[in-house]
Motif scaffolding. Structure first.
Motif, mmCIF file in Angstrom:
data_model
loop_
_atom_site.group_PDB
_atom_site.id
_atom_site.type_symbol
_atom_site.label_atom_id
_atom_site.label_comp_id
_atom_site.label_asym_id
_atom_site.label_seq_id
_atom_site.Cartn_x
_atom_site.Cartn_y
_atom_site.Cartn_z
ATOM 1 N N TRP A 130 -4.895 -14.702 -1.239
ATOM 2 C CA TRP A 130 -5.574 -13.641 -1.961
ATOM 3 C C TRP A 130 -4.795 -12.335 -1.826
ATOM 4 O O TRP A 130 -3.980 -12.168 -0.921
ATOM 5 C CB TRP A 130 -7.003 -13.448 -1.435
ATOM 6 C CG TRP A 130 -7.946 -14.540 -1.853
ATOM 7 C CD1 TRP A 130 -7.843 -15.876 -1.551
ATOM 8 C CD2 TRP A 130 -9.114 -14.402 -2.662
ATOM 9 N NE1 TRP A 130 -8.870 -16.591 -2.119
ATOM 10 C CE2 TRP A 130 -9.678 -15.701 -2.803
ATOM 11 C CE3 TRP A 130 -9.755 -13.326 -3.263
ATOM 12 C CZ2 TRP A 130 -10.835 -15.941 -3.534
ATOM 13 C CZ3 TRP A 130 -10.914 -13.560 -3.984
ATOM 14 C CH2 TRP A 130 -11.440 -14.848 -4.129
ATOM 15 N N GLY A 131 -5.069 -11.427 -2.758
ATOM 16 C CA GLY A 131 -4.399 -10.130 -2.703
ATOM 17 C C GLY A 131 -5.104 -9.119 -3.575
ATOM 18 O O GLY A 131 -6.098 -9.419 -4.250
ATOM 19 N N LEU A 132 -4.597 -7.914 -3.551
ATOM 20 C CA LEU A 132 -5.135 -6.813 -4.350
ATOM 21 C C LEU A 132 -4.401 -6.739 -5.675
ATOM 22 O O LEU A 132 -3.163 -6.701 -5.703
ATOM 23 C CB LEU A 132 -4.979 -5.491 -3.603
ATOM 24 C CG LEU A 132 -5.437 -4.234 -4.353
ATOM 25 C CD1 LEU A 132 -6.964 -4.135 -4.332
ATOM 26 C CD2 LEU A 132 -4.818 -2.978 -3.746
ATOM 27 N N ARG A 133 -5.153 -6.723 -6.765
ATOM 28 C CA ARG A 133 -4.556 -6.482 -8.075
ATOM 29 C C ARG A 133 -4.902 -5.062 -8.495
ATOM 30 O O ARG A 133 -6.072 -4.683 -8.588
ATOM 31 C CB ARG A 133 -5.084 -7.451 -9.118
ATOM 32 C CG ARG A 133 -4.461 -7.184 -10.504
ATOM 33 C CD ARG A 133 -5.169 -7.919 -11.602
ATOM 34 N NE ARG A 133 -4.560 -7.654 -12.897
ATOM 35 C CZ ARG A 133 -5.243 -7.381 -14.001
ATOM 36 N NH1 ARG A 133 -6.565 -7.321 -13.977
ATOM 37 N NH2 ARG A 133 -4.622 -7.153 -15.132
ATOM 38 N N LEU A 134 -3.863 -4.269 -8.742
ATOM 39 C CA LEU A 134 -4.017 -2.880 -9.164
ATOM 40 C C LEU A 134 -3.412 -2.747 -10.556
ATOM 41 O O LEU A 134 -2.208 -2.919 -10.747
ATOM 42 C CB LEU A 134 -3.306 -1.952 -8.177
ATOM 43 C CG LEU A 134 -3.208 -0.472 -8.532
ATOM 44 C CD1 LEU A 134 -4.597 0.152 -8.683
ATOM 45 C CD2 LEU A 134 -2.391 0.274 -7.488
#
Length: 256
Positions: A130-134
């Motif tokens: 998982w990760g951050l989508r900006l």
């Protein structure tokens, strides 16, 4: 007009000195965007140089993107150019601001979600990571110019997800909140047709020519920090390479 180099250095070519003088006049507004320079013979006489020297200087200014020479009409000052220096590790927005451009960031979405498989592969993460989508839009001098999707893997994603990225640059957040020092980046650029889903954001017709930039930024220990995918208005862009004996640098040039 000075015609010598510094102490102990060989004299600079006259056309280079003239190029710098004319460039300074353009940047100070003596010659304004869209304005025609005086006729070449008149300008050479007023500057005390030969016509050949003037023409060499004008060719160099044209290569810089400061003037455009139109056969039969004359030499005209172009609109200001914003260059994104690819040889630096600063962000695109930081590079443009350093050149005096007005760059605003509009955050379109911020979410933590499973990484797409292609992004996970580029970041060296597992398929279930998982990760951050900006998602952001960059406005340059008030006009939409760039759509940017940035992906940041865990554990960095959770550490920065609460930041206001219209104020806090992503790389600055990684450095100050995560202690992640940026050491290197790889970037691939290719021309593509603008996807329909981004056409409204960039205020361009679907299928317009744009540059697609894919960049992976890494820390000192080689860990992948950010996967960036940017679509940049290709109708206003060119890429310029400056080739030296031992190196080469690349620049984005954004024409208004």
């Amino acid at each position: 007009m000075e015609n010598s180099g510094g102490a102990g250095s060989p004299p600079r070519p006259k056309y280079r000195i003239l190029q710098d003088e004319l460039s300074d006049r353009i940047r100070r507004g003596v010659y304004r965007p869209g304005q025609a320079l005086p006729a070449q013979r008149k300008l050479a006489a007023s500057l005390g140089v030969t016509l050949m020297t003037l023409r060499q200087a004008l060719r160099a200014l044209s290569d810089q993107g400061l003037v455009v020479q139109e056969p039969g009409r004359g030499t005209f000052v172009t609109s200001p150019v914003a260059a994104y220096r690819l040889e630096t590790l600063r962000s695109l927005a930081d590079d443009l601001r350093a050149q005096g451009r007005d760059v605003a960031t509009k955050v379109l979405s911020v979410e933590v979600r499973r990484l797409p498989s292609a992004v996970a592969a580029s970041l060296g993460a597992s398929d279930d990571a998982w990760g951050l989508r900006l998602e952001r839009m960059r406005l340059v001098d008030g006009d939409p110019a760039i759509h940017q999707d940035s992906w940041v893997p865990e554990p960095y994603a959770s550490m920065i997800r609460g930041e206001d990225f219209e104020v806090m640059p992503l790389y600055h957040a990684l450095a100050t909140l995560c202690g992640a020092a940026i050491a290197s980046a790889t970037e691939a650029i290719r021309p593509v047709a603008l996807p329909a889903r981004l056409a409204e954001i960039l205020r361009l017709p679907a299928g317009s020519p744009v540059f697609s930039s894919e960049r992976v930024t890494r820390s000192l220990d080689g860990a992948a920090l950010v996967h960036d995918q940017a679509h940049i208005d290709g109708s206003r862009m060119l890429i310029r390479a400056d080739r030296l004996a031992r190196s080469m640098s690349l620049h984005w040039s954004l024409h208004q």
